[in-house]
Design an enzyme around this catalytic site. Structure first.
Site, PDB file in Angstrom:
ATOM      1  N   HIS A  50      71.744  45.157 -30.174  1.00  0.00           N
ATOM      2  CA  HIS A  50      73.140  45.050 -30.575  1.00  0.00           C
ATOM      3  C   HIS A  50      73.808  43.922 -29.792  1.00  0.00           C
ATOM      4  O   HIS A  50      73.242  43.394 -28.827  1.00  0.00           O
ATOM      5  CB  HIS A  50      73.881  46.381 -30.355  1.00  0.00           C
TER       6      HIS A  50
HETATM    7  P1  TYD Z   1      73.420  52.042 -26.409  1.00  0.00           P
HETATM    8  O1  TYD Z   1      74.502  51.197 -25.836  1.00  0.00           O
HETATM    9  O2  TYD Z   1      73.007  51.777 -27.832  1.00  0.00           O
HETATM   10  O3  TYD Z   1      72.125  51.965 -25.475  1.00  0.00           O
HETATM   11  P2  TYD Z   1      71.110  50.742 -25.237  1.00  0.00           P
HETATM   12  O4  TYD Z   1      71.907  49.495 -25.133  1.00  0.00           O
HETATM   13  O5  TYD Z   1      70.410  51.114 -23.958  1.00  0.00           O
HETATM   14  O6  TYD Z   1      70.170  50.725 -26.411  1.00  0.00           O
HETATM   15  O7  TYD Z   1      73.848  53.567 -26.244  1.00  0.00           O
HETATM   16  C1  TYD Z   1      72.967  54.617 -26.516  1.00  0.00           C
HETATM   17  C2  TYD Z   1      73.801  55.851 -26.852  1.00  0.00           C
HETATM   18  O8  TYD Z   1      74.586  56.232 -25.732  1.00  0.00           O
HETATM   19  C3  TYD Z   1      74.749  55.636 -28.007  1.00  0.00           C
HETATM   20  O9  TYD Z   1      74.777  56.833 -28.776  1.00  0.00           O
HETATM   21  C4  TYD Z   1      76.099  55.433 -27.361  1.00  0.00           C
HETATM   22  C5  TYD Z   1      75.978  56.219 -26.080  1.00  0.00           C
HETATM   23  N1  TYD Z   1      76.730  55.621 -24.966  1.00  0.00           N
HETATM   24  C6  TYD Z   1      77.859  56.261 -24.479  1.00  0.00           C
HETATM   25  O10 TYD Z   1      78.278  57.327 -24.956  1.00  0.00           O
HETATM   26  N2  TYD Z   1      78.524  55.693 -23.428  1.00  0.00           N
HETATM   27  C7  TYD Z   1      78.127  54.537 -22.866  1.00  0.00           C
HETATM   28  O11 TYD Z   1      78.766  54.034 -21.902  1.00  0.00           O
HETATM   29  C8  TYD Z   1      76.960  53.883 -23.390  1.00  0.00           C
HETATM   30  C9  TYD Z   1      76.460  52.597 -22.807  1.00  0.00           C
HETATM   31  C10 TYD Z   1      76.291  54.470 -24.434  1.00  0.00           C
END
Ligand code: TYD
Length: 133
Positions: A50
Site C-alpha cells: 500500500h
Molecule cells: P497494515 O498497515 O496493512 O499492515 P502492514 O503495512 O504491515 O501490511 O495493517 C494491518 C492491519 O492492522 C489492518 O487491518 C489495519 C490495522 N492497523 C491498525 O488498526 N492500526 C495501525 O496503526 C496499523 C498500522 C494497522
C-alpha cells in the site's frame, strides 16, 4: 531501478556495553504521532502492499532483516534493511512492500499520523494512476 528513491535515515548510536539508537522529533522529517511494531510473522508472509496519501513513516528492522520494495512517481527500487539504527523513510505516496520476513523479525515503524484506513491506497493500479497524474 532508481536507487535514489531509497531514503535511509541513520539514527545516532551510543555504544557502551550495548548499542543505543535514538530517534528525536526535531531530527526527523516529521513529528511522531504513532509508533507500532510488527513481529511474530509465523507464516513468513509479505506485508505492506500500500501507499499513504498523508501519513509519513520510518521503518526500522530491529531484529532480522527485511527486503523492501519501494515505488514512487520517481521510479521503483529495492533494498534490504538489517541494521537496527538505519530506517527507511516512507514518504507520502510511496508504495511499499515488505518481503522475506520470518517469525523472529521485528519491524518498528514511527509515523506522522494516527491510524486512518481512509489514508491508505491499497489498490496498486489506483496508486499507479494517481502518481501518473
Ligand atoms: P497494515 O498497515 O496493512 O499492515 P502492514 O503495512 O504491515 O501490511 O495493517 C494491518 C492491519 O492492522 C489492518 O487491518 C489495519 C490495522 N492497523 C491498525 O488498526 N492500526 C495501525 O496503526 C496499523 C498500522 C494497522
Amino acid at each position: 531501478m532508481n536507487d535514489s528513491i531509497i531514503k535511509l535515515i541513520k539514527l545516532p548510536v551510543i555504544s557502551d556495553d550495548c548499542k543505543l539508537a535514538v530517534a528525536e522529533n526535531s531530527k526527523l522529517p516529521f513529528e511522531i504521532k504513532r509508533v507500532y511494531y510488527i513481529y511474530g510473522n509465523e507464516n513468513n508472509l509479505s506485508r505492506g502492499f500500500h501507499a499513504h496519501k498523508e501519513n509519513q513513516q520510518i521503518l526500522f528492522c530491529l531484529r532480522g532483516s527485511v527486503r523492501m520494495i519501494i515505488e514512487s512517481a520517481e521510479g521503483k527500487s529495492e533494498c534490504t534493511l538489517a541494521n537496527p539504527s538505519e530506517g527507511i523513510f516512507l514518504d507520502q505516496m510511496v508504495w511499499h512492500e515488505m518481503h522475506d520476513i520470518d517469525e523472529s523479525t521485528i519491524l518498528l515503524v514511527i509515523a506522522s499520523h494516527e491510524y486512518d484506513e481512509l489514508d491508505y491506497i491499497r489498490d496498486h493500479q489506483v496508486f499507479i494512476d494517481l502518481i501518473k497524474k
